[in-house]
Design a protein around this motif. Structure first.
Motif, mmCIF file in Angstrom:
data_model
loop_
_atom_site.group_PDB
_atom_site.id
_atom_site.type_symbol
_atom_site.label_atom_id
_atom_site.label_comp_id
_atom_site.label_asym_id
_atom_site.label_seq_id
_atom_site.Cartn_x
_atom_site.Cartn_y
_atom_site.Cartn_z
ATOM 1 N N SER A 1 -6.358 74.234 62.537
ATOM 2 C CA SER A 1 -7.101 72.970 61.918
ATOM 3 C C SER A 1 -8.655 73.101 61.028
ATOM 4 O O SER A 1 -9.239 71.973 60.532
ATOM 5 N N GLN A 2 -9.340 74.329 60.685
ATOM 6 C CA GLN A 2 -9.908 74.789 59.357
ATOM 7 C C GLN A 2 -9.171 74.130 58.098
ATOM 8 O O GLN A 2 -9.737 74.518 57.041
ATOM 9 N N THR A 3 -7.792 73.852 58.189
ATOM 10 C CA THR A 3 -7.291 73.579 56.824
ATOM 11 C C THR A 3 -7.649 73.013 56.154
ATOM 12 O O THR A 3 -7.632 71.053 56.752
ATOM 13 N N SER A 4 -8.458 72.480 55.235
ATOM 14 C CA SER A 4 -9.494 71.593 54.399
ATOM 15 C C SER A 4 -9.463 71.987 53.073
ATOM 16 O O SER A 4 -9.113 73.069 52.430
ATOM 17 N N VAL A 5 -10.548 71.103 52.255
ATOM 18 C CA VAL A 5 -11.290 71.219 51.086
ATOM 19 C C VAL A 5 -12.302 71.178 51.750
ATOM 20 O O VAL A 5 -12.962 70.074 51.842
ATOM 21 N N TYR A 6 -13.273 71.994 51.543
ATOM 22 C CA TYR A 6 -14.461 72.151 51.670
ATOM 23 C C TYR A 6 -15.722 72.172 50.118
ATOM 24 O O TYR A 6 -15.304 73.197 49.244
ATOM 25 N N PHE A 7 -16.843 71.540 50.305
ATOM 26 C CA PHE A 7 -17.542 70.977 49.600
ATOM 27 C C PHE A 7 -18.883 71.734 49.831
ATOM 28 O O PHE A 7 -19.205 71.328 50.800
ATOM 29 N N CYS A 8 -19.617 72.647 49.267
ATOM 30 C CA CYS A 8 -20.764 72.793 48.892
ATOM 31 C C CYS A 8 -21.586 71.551 47.591
ATOM 32 O O CYS A 8 -21.360 70.734 46.914
ATOM 33 N N ALA A 9 -22.706 71.071 48.522
ATOM 34 C CA ALA A 9 -23.770 70.058 47.794
ATOM 35 C C ALA A 9 -25.014 70.700 47.174
ATOM 36 O O ALA A 9 -25.421 71.662 48.299
ATOM 37 N N SER A 10 -26.038 70.411 46.394
ATOM 38 C CA SER A 10 -27.334 70.737 46.344
ATOM 39 C C SER A 10 -27.552 69.084 46.555
ATOM 40 O O SER A 10 -27.300 68.635 45.748
ATOM 41 N N SER A 11 -29.485 69.136 46.699
ATOM 42 C CA SER A 11 -30.794 68.255 46.015
ATOM 43 C C SER A 11 -31.719 68.683 46.252
ATOM 44 O O SER A 11 -32.168 69.743 46.866
ATOM 45 N N TYR A 12 -32.178 67.787 45.941
ATOM 46 C CA TYR A 12 -33.860 68.435 45.753
ATOM 47 C C TYR A 12 -34.877 68.049 47.106
ATOM 48 O O TYR A 12 -35.626 69.078 47.877
ATOM 49 N N GLY A 13 -34.117 67.534 47.947
ATOM 50 C CA GLY A 13 -35.310 66.616 48.957
ATOM 51 C C GLY A 13 -33.895 65.559 49.883
ATOM 52 O O GLY A 13 -32.895 65.461 49.242
ATOM 53 N N GLN B 1 -13.001 67.831 53.344
ATOM 54 C CA GLN B 1 -12.421 66.859 53.342
ATOM 55 C C GLN B 1 -11.378 66.873 53.482
ATOM 56 O O GLN B 1 -10.300 67.928 53.036
ATOM 57 N N ASP B 2 -10.760 66.317 55.296
ATOM 58 C CA ASP B 2 -9.190 66.522 55.532
ATOM 59 C C ASP B 2 -8.516 65.351 54.522
ATOM 60 O O ASP B 2 -9.809 64.037 53.813
ATOM 61 N N LYS C 1 -16.840 64.957 55.540
ATOM 62 C CA LYS C 1 -17.843 65.654 57.294
ATOM 63 C C LYS C 1 -18.652 66.613 57.236
ATOM 64 O O LYS C 1 -18.462 67.802 56.644
ATOM 65 N N LEU C 2 -20.084 66.650 57.659
ATOM 66 C CA LEU C 2 -20.839 67.583 57.246
ATOM 67 C C LEU C 2 -21.115 69.339 57.882
ATOM 68 O O LEU C 2 -20.461 68.854 59.414
ATOM 69 N N ILE C 3 -20.513 70.158 57.591
ATOM 70 C CA ILE C 3 -20.385 71.281 58.357
ATOM 71 C C ILE C 3 -21.666 71.843 59.287
ATOM 72 O O ILE C 3 -22.330 71.795 60.102
ATOM 73 N N TYR C 4 -22.445 72.296 57.809
ATOM 74 C CA TYR C 4 -24.248 72.890 57.767
ATOM 75 C C TYR C 4 -25.020 72.333 57.310
ATOM 76 O O TYR C 4 -24.864 72.082 55.707
ATOM 77 N N TYR C 5 -26.254 72.115 57.358
ATOM 78 C CA TYR C 5 -26.836 72.288 55.877
ATOM 79 C C TYR C 5 -28.523 73.366 56.367
ATOM 80 O O TYR C 5 -28.505 73.978 57.642
#
Lengths: 111, 112
Positions: free
Chosen positions: B84-96, B37-38, B44-48
């Motif tokens: 350009s990779q200066t940002s805040v990075y969030f990890c998240a999880s969900s069941y489905g 998140q800038d 913005k989704l990076i990987y999942y």
């Protein structure tokens, strides 16, 4: 057209008023819809989710979904200064394994 | 239940350095995500990942790599850091995939 659109704001309301936040989405097959609140410098936290057309109420918050018109809204009754935050709309699009987030609407509630 | 935890909270990297952002969840969720998140922008989704051993690219995967060897952990690797990779990075999880995502507290990364 962007997949999920929100007015960036800021939306300014006085304390005690009703704040109305809107979100439109482009994928007609979208299944589930989420509202997250994000305080400055913090991570998003879930406020509500809604799957079916109509209204869903939880305390001062009401989510409204209209699939025919492809919009979802969040109403905050009796707004408090502590409600000042950015509100993110997220949509689960059909066939996708992820949520698509809008850019968020900043809400400012003045005392 | 700690939920989703991320380390470190803050990091400053020099251009060209590498690092790994750690993410762990204790909710036995199948799905895990990495977002950036800038300022003033959305997520913005990076990987999942849909489960251990399965990962897929999101919207902005370039410059990043991930692995998912266990259900609990989903580290994000930055190779050859760029400003350009200066940002805040969030990890998240969900069941489905259509379920609520729970977010970690974030990592604020600055690349100088």
């Amino acid at each position: 057209q962007k997949e999920v659109e929100q007015n960036s704001g800021p939306l300014s309301v006085p304390e005690g008023a009703i704040a109305s936040l809107n979100c439109t989405y482009s994928d007609r097959g979208s299944q589930s819809f989420f509202w997250y609140r994000q305080y400055s410098g913090k991570s998003p936290e879930l406020i509500m989710f809604i799957y079916s057309n109509g209204d869903k109420e939880d305390g001062r918050f009401t989510a409204q979904l209209n699939k025919a018109s492809q919009y979802v809204s969040l109403l905050i009754r009796d707004s408090q200064p502590s409600d000042s935050a950015t509100y993110l709309c997220a949509v689960n699009r059909s066939g996708y394994s992820t949520l698509t987030f809008g850019k968020g609407t900043m809400l400012l509630v003045s005392p | 239940n700690a939920g989703v935890t991320q380390t470190p909270k803050f990091r400053i990297l020099k251009i060209g350095q590498s690092m790994t952002l750690q993410c762990t969840q204790d909710m036995n969720h199948n799905y895990m995500y990495w977002y950036r998140q800038d300022p003033g922008m959305g997520l913005k989704l990076i990987y999942y990942s849909v489960g251990a051993g399965i990962t897929d690219k999101g919207e902005v995967p370039n410059g990043y790599n991930v692995s998912r060897s266990t259900t609990e952990d989903f580290p994000l690797r930055l190779e050859l850091a760029a400003p350009s990779q200066t940002s805040v990075y969030f990890c998240a999880s969900s069941y489905g995939s259509s379920d609520t995502q729970y977010f970690g507290p974030g990592t604020r990364l600055t690349v100088l």
